[in-house]
Design a protein around this motif. Structure first.
Motif, PDB file in Angstrom:
ATOM      1  N   GLU A  67      46.052  10.466  -5.649  1.00  0.00           N
ATOM      2  CA  GLU A  67      44.819  11.193  -5.441  1.00  0.00           C
ATOM      3  C   GLU A  67      44.419  11.951  -6.720  1.00  0.00           C
ATOM      4  O   GLU A  67      43.246  12.052  -7.064  1.00  0.00           O
ATOM      5  CB  GLU A  67      44.984  12.156  -4.256  1.00  0.00           C
ATOM      6  CG  GLU A  67      43.759  12.969  -3.912  1.00  0.00           C
ATOM      7  CD  GLU A  67      42.506  12.127  -3.664  1.00  0.00           C
ATOM      8  OE1 GLU A  67      42.634  10.958  -3.232  1.00  0.00           O
ATOM      9  OE2 GLU A  67      41.394  12.635  -3.937  1.00  0.00           O
ATOM     10  N   TYR A  68      45.428  12.468  -7.434  1.00  0.00           N
ATOM     11  CA  TYR A  68      45.108  13.148  -8.704  1.00  0.00           C
ATOM     12  C   TYR A  68      44.485  12.170  -9.681  1.00  0.00           C
ATOM     13  O   TYR A  68      43.550  12.505 -10.417  1.00  0.00           O
ATOM     14  CB  TYR A  68      46.367  13.758  -9.319  1.00  0.00           C
ATOM     15  CG  TYR A  68      46.966  14.862  -8.493  1.00  0.00           C
ATOM     16  CD1 TYR A  68      46.167  15.891  -8.016  1.00  0.00           C
ATOM     17  CD2 TYR A  68      48.319  14.869  -8.186  1.00  0.00           C
ATOM     18  CE1 TYR A  68      46.709  16.900  -7.250  1.00  0.00           C
ATOM     19  CE2 TYR A  68      48.876  15.882  -7.432  1.00  0.00           C
ATOM     20  CZ  TYR A  68      48.063  16.893  -6.942  1.00  0.00           C
ATOM     21  OH  TYR A  68      48.593  17.883  -6.195  1.00  0.00           O
TER      22      TYR A  68
ATOM     23  N   PRO B 291      36.727   5.857  -8.026  1.00  0.00           N
ATOM     24  CA  PRO B 291      36.601   7.096  -7.285  1.00  0.00           C
ATOM     25  C   PRO B 291      35.448   7.040  -6.312  1.00  0.00           C
ATOM     26  O   PRO B 291      34.432   6.415  -6.583  1.00  0.00           O
ATOM     27  CB  PRO B 291      36.340   8.121  -8.370  1.00  0.00           C
ATOM     28  CG  PRO B 291      35.866   7.333  -9.543  1.00  0.00           C
ATOM     29  CD  PRO B 291      36.467   5.996  -9.439  1.00  0.00           C
TER      30      PRO B 291
ATOM     31  N   ARG C 163      38.572  22.498 -11.523  1.00  0.00           N
ATOM     32  CA  ARG C 163      37.638  22.362 -10.417  1.00  0.00           C
ATOM     33  C   ARG C 163      36.672  23.541 -10.327  1.00  0.00           C
ATOM     34  O   ARG C 163      35.514  23.381  -9.963  1.00  0.00           O
ATOM     35  CB  ARG C 163      38.397  22.192  -9.103  1.00  0.00           C
ATOM     36  CG  ARG C 163      37.557  21.560  -8.019  1.00  0.00           C
ATOM     37  CD  ARG C 163      38.402  21.187  -6.822  1.00  0.00           C
ATOM     38  NE  ARG C 163      39.424  20.212  -7.149  1.00  0.00           N
ATOM     39  CZ  ARG C 163      40.703  20.356  -6.823  1.00  0.00           C
ATOM     40  NH1 ARG C 163      41.126  21.426  -6.193  1.00  0.00           N
ATOM     41  NH2 ARG C 163      41.577  19.422  -7.132  1.00  0.00           N
TER      42      ARG C 163
ATOM     43  N   SER D 181      37.261  10.346 -11.431  1.00  0.00           N
ATOM     44  CA  SER D 181      35.985  10.877 -11.016  1.00  0.00           C
ATOM     45  C   SER D 181      35.457  11.883 -12.039  1.00  0.00           C
ATOM     46  O   SER D 181      34.292  11.849 -12.439  1.00  0.00           O
ATOM     47  CB  SER D 181      36.155  11.537  -9.647  1.00  0.00           C
ATOM     48  OG  SER D 181      35.001  12.228  -9.308  1.00  0.00           O
TER      49      SER D 181
ATOM     50  N   MET E 229      43.834  19.938 -12.413  1.00  0.00           N
ATOM     51  CA  MET E 229      42.727  19.705 -11.495  1.00  0.00           C
ATOM     52  C   MET E 229      42.297  21.000 -10.817  1.00  0.00           C
ATOM     53  O   MET E 229      41.116  21.270 -10.654  1.00  0.00           O
ATOM     54  CB  MET E 229      43.128  18.668 -10.445  1.00  0.00           C
ATOM     55  CG  MET E 229      43.062  17.264 -10.978  1.00  0.00           C
ATOM     56  SD  MET E 229      41.387  16.933 -11.563  1.00  0.00           S
ATOM     57  CE  MET E 229      41.704  15.942 -12.983  1.00  0.00           C
TER      58      MET E 229
ATOM     59  N   ASN F 195      42.742   9.624  -8.969  1.00  0.00           N
ATOM     60  CA  ASN F 195      41.363   9.434  -8.552  1.00  0.00           C
ATOM     61  C   ASN F 195      40.480  10.573  -9.013  1.00  0.00           C
ATOM     62  O   ASN F 195      39.344  10.382  -9.431  1.00  0.00           O
ATOM     63  CB  ASN F 195      41.286   9.312  -7.030  1.00  0.00           C
ATOM     64  CG  ASN F 195      41.213   7.859  -6.608  1.00  0.00           C
ATOM     65  OD1 ASN F 195      40.646   7.049  -7.345  1.00  0.00           O
ATOM     66  ND2 ASN F 195      41.775   7.539  -5.466  1.00  0.00           N
ATOM     67  N   GLN F 196      41.041  11.770  -8.931  1.00  0.00           N
ATOM     68  CA  GLN F 196      40.257  12.924  -9.372  1.00  0.00           C
ATOM     69  C   GLN F 196      39.981  12.861 -10.875  1.00  0.00           C
ATOM     70  O   GLN F 196      38.897  13.210 -11.330  1.00  0.00           O
ATOM     71  CB  GLN F 196      40.992  14.217  -9.017  1.00  0.00           C
ATOM     72  CG  GLN F 196      41.004  14.480  -7.513  1.00  0.00           C
ATOM     73  CD  GLN F 196      41.812  15.733  -7.152  1.00  0.00           C
ATOM     74  OE1 GLN F 196      42.252  16.486  -8.024  1.00  0.00           O
ATOM     75  NE2 GLN F 196      42.003  15.945  -5.859  1.00  0.00           N
TER      76      GLN F 196
END
Length: 569
Positions: free
Chosen positions: A446-447, A485, A401, A453, A397, A449-450
């Motif tokens: 959370e990862y 997400p 990013r 997304s 990630m 979710n990333q």
DNA sequence: CCCTGAAGGGGATGGATGTT
DNA sequence: AACATCCATCCCCTTCAGGG
């Protein structure tokens, strides 16, 4: 009546005496050739094609006649003096399309496939396409591959009016299929297997890439093996074979060999196939083509990443052997880390592929480790712990990013599949490994979710992989509140041309997770190999410069095959 | 203008092959 | 097996360009 008329007589519509040269050619001092490829006879496809075609055109013209009467100017193309059998069908492969495809290839695909020389290719289009079936097949297969790229538009079609995304998609895919059919048909007429050329190898590689993108993996693998086999027949695995040829060709040939090398390894991992190519020749030199320095540096990084995945690894991966060890696996992880310099010297496009591949390969090694029972929750080496995939996700990630979306999208479905693989592995880890959440600054969820997304925002895969990932998550992590997400952008249709997309404002249908039956890992952690044995112990995505292979592999093998949307199958 | 020869459209004929 | 359909060959004819 002669069995086959020569090309010239066919064109002149005169009786051919046969022989070499035939009487007519001899009299007219023409080179007498028999290159024309007879078409397959007999009815094909749906019945009464001609009649329905006539009916359809009549229906249309009748409708038009009512409004306006205009002279029909749509038949002024195709006057090229070729025998009808070899003549390009301008409906399918127009000059405009060839130019558009070549332009697109060198603008977007070249960094990941630096195997063609633009000038040489254009020369081939101008000079050889009508003379050589090999050249024609190569160019046609390139065009077919470009047609299935999400960002490629259909040349020659007015963008906008009356084009909705479905038309565009089916138009492009229909075109790609016709082009593929054309290549396969023409290839039957030449003995490219007994007398392969560099072009034959290139064509087979593009055929692989097409079928890969079309999610037809039996054909894809067939053509990849064809490419590597032809490469070996041509002698590309032997260094001396690079001396005798023309320098530009030699450079491109060397790159092609290494591209096949990478591609084969990625595909072997994804699909549990064996390897055929090995590192037997010198690496490409970054300085041999001006302007290619950065690209070749990136290419070398990819080679470095895939190099350790040799027969030993693939043998273990495919369960053909079982002699691995903790030390060897840990060393492999180390090699993956060492394969890249701290700062990548490559284009952004390549960086996207490189970093994704690196993390994906780490995931593969980790999977091999767990399958063989080498992980431990107390290992000092984090790569040998159960939680390692979460670290991988974090790195991935962070790496991704900073990259523009386009750099990721160019790699098509392949890259998305790698992301998907990593995300699936993370899902399994979260589901099965007791985690001390305080260790991570950001929660592992959370990862996930990333990932969701990211995948939903990338054209070319969202609609195929997103539902799968959602299903995987809801199956394995029922506690994770609907993992939608935040700020999900509407998934753009994968194949909509970017110019046209503003017009197709309808948000792509969000595919709901189908009621997939995913066999959950139920065994306890005391037997890790069982826990993860059904998580793609092999089948994940590999990243390939061509785009990475596929989904089904990453899904537990017991899972039923999924129809993604039926459109391409 | 006529003559000549090449180009090529139209179509008869027949072979190959998928469908019924 | 009969039939429908598609495709290739090549004859016949018209058109047209170039030379005289």
């Amino acid at each position: 009546m002669v069995r086959t008329a020569c090309d010239a007589c066919h064109r002149r519509k005169v009786r051919c005496s046969g022989g070499q040269p035939c009487a007519n050619c001899s009299q007219a001092t023409l080179t007498c050739t028999y290159h024309a490829v007879p078409q397959k006879k007999g009815p094909k496809g749906s019945r009464a094609k001609v009649i329905s075609e006539l009916r359809e055109t009549q229906r249309q013209t009748n409708r038009h006649k009512i409004r306006s009467y205009s002279p029909d100017s749509s038949f002024d193309f195709n006057t090229s003096p070729l025998s009808p059998m070899r003549r390009r069908n301008p409906d399918v492969l127009s000059q405009q399309m060839i130019d558009g495809c070549i332009e697109f290839f060198f603008r977007h695909m070249y960094p990941t496939m630096p195997i063609l020389h633009k000038g040489r290719l254009q020369e081939k289009v101008a000079r050889e396409i009508d003379q050589s079936i090999e050249a024609y097949c190569l160019i046609t297969s390139i065009c077919a591959f470009m047609m299935i790229q999400p960002r490629m538009s259909l040349p020659g079609r007015p963008v906008g009016v009356r084009t909705n995304s479905d038309d565009l998609v089916s138009g492009k895919f229909t075109t790609a299929s016709s082009l593929l059919e054309e290549v396969l048909r023409l290839r039957k007429a030449i003995d490219y297997i007994e007398n392969p050329t560099l072009e034959s190898v290139q064509t087979s590689l593009f055929l692989f890439a097409c079928y890969f993108g079309l999610d037809k993996h039996n054909k894809a693998w067939y053509h990849l093996r064809e490419a590597t086999t032809l490469a070996q027949i041509v002698g590309m695995q032997d260094e001396p074979s690079y001396l005798s040829t023309d320098p530009v060709e030699s450079i491109m040939k060397r790159r092609l060999y290494w591209l096949l090398f990478i591609t084969e390894r990625a595909y072997a991992l994804q699909r549990h196939h064996p390897l055929t190519l090995h590192a037997t020749i010198e690496l490409p030199n970054p300085d041999e083509v001006p302007g290619d320095r950065q690209i070749i540096n990136g290419f070398l990084h990819m080679i470095n990443l895939f190099r350790p995945f040799d027969d030993t690894f693939i043998g273990l991966w495919n369960k053909a052997r079982n002699d691995c060890s903790t030390a060897w696996l840990a060393q492999l992880q180390q090699q993956l880390s060492d394969a890249l310099p701290p700062k990548l010297n490559s284009t952004e496009t390549q960086a996207a592929d490189i970093v994704t591949s690196q993390q994906w390969l780490r995931t593969m090694v980790w999977q091999l480790s767990i399958t063989n029972g080498y992980l431990s929750s107390t290992s000092a080496d984090s790569s040998m712990t159960f939680k390692y995939p979460i670290e991988i996700a974090k790195h991935l990630m962070a790496d991704v990013r900073g990259l523009p979306q386009q750099a990721l999208e160019v790699h098509g479905i392949g890259l998305i599949e790698k992301l998907f693989d990593v995300a699936c592995t993370v899902t399994d880890v979260i589901a099965c490994v007791p985690l001390d959440s305080s260790i991570f600054e950001i929660g592992p969820l959370e990862y996930l979710n990333q990932f969701l997304s990211l995948i939903s925002n990338l054209r070319g895969g969202g609609s195929r992989f997103l539902p799968l990932l959602r299903a995987k998550i809801s199956e394995n992590l029922p506690s994770m509140a609907t993992p939608v997400p935040k700020a999900v952008m509407p998934i753009k249709d994968e194949y909509v041309d970017e110019i046209a997309s503003p017009l197709s404002t309808k948000p792509a249908p969000l595919v709901h997770p189908s009621p997939l039956v995913i066999r959950t890992a139920t065994a306890s952690l005391s037997d890790p190999s069982l826990v993860f044995s059904d998580i793609s112990p092999g089948g994940s995505n590999a990243s390939t410069p061509l785009g990475t292979p596929t989904v089904a592999a990453a899904i537990p093998h017991s899972m039923p095959r999924i129809q993604f949307d039926g459109r391409y199958g």
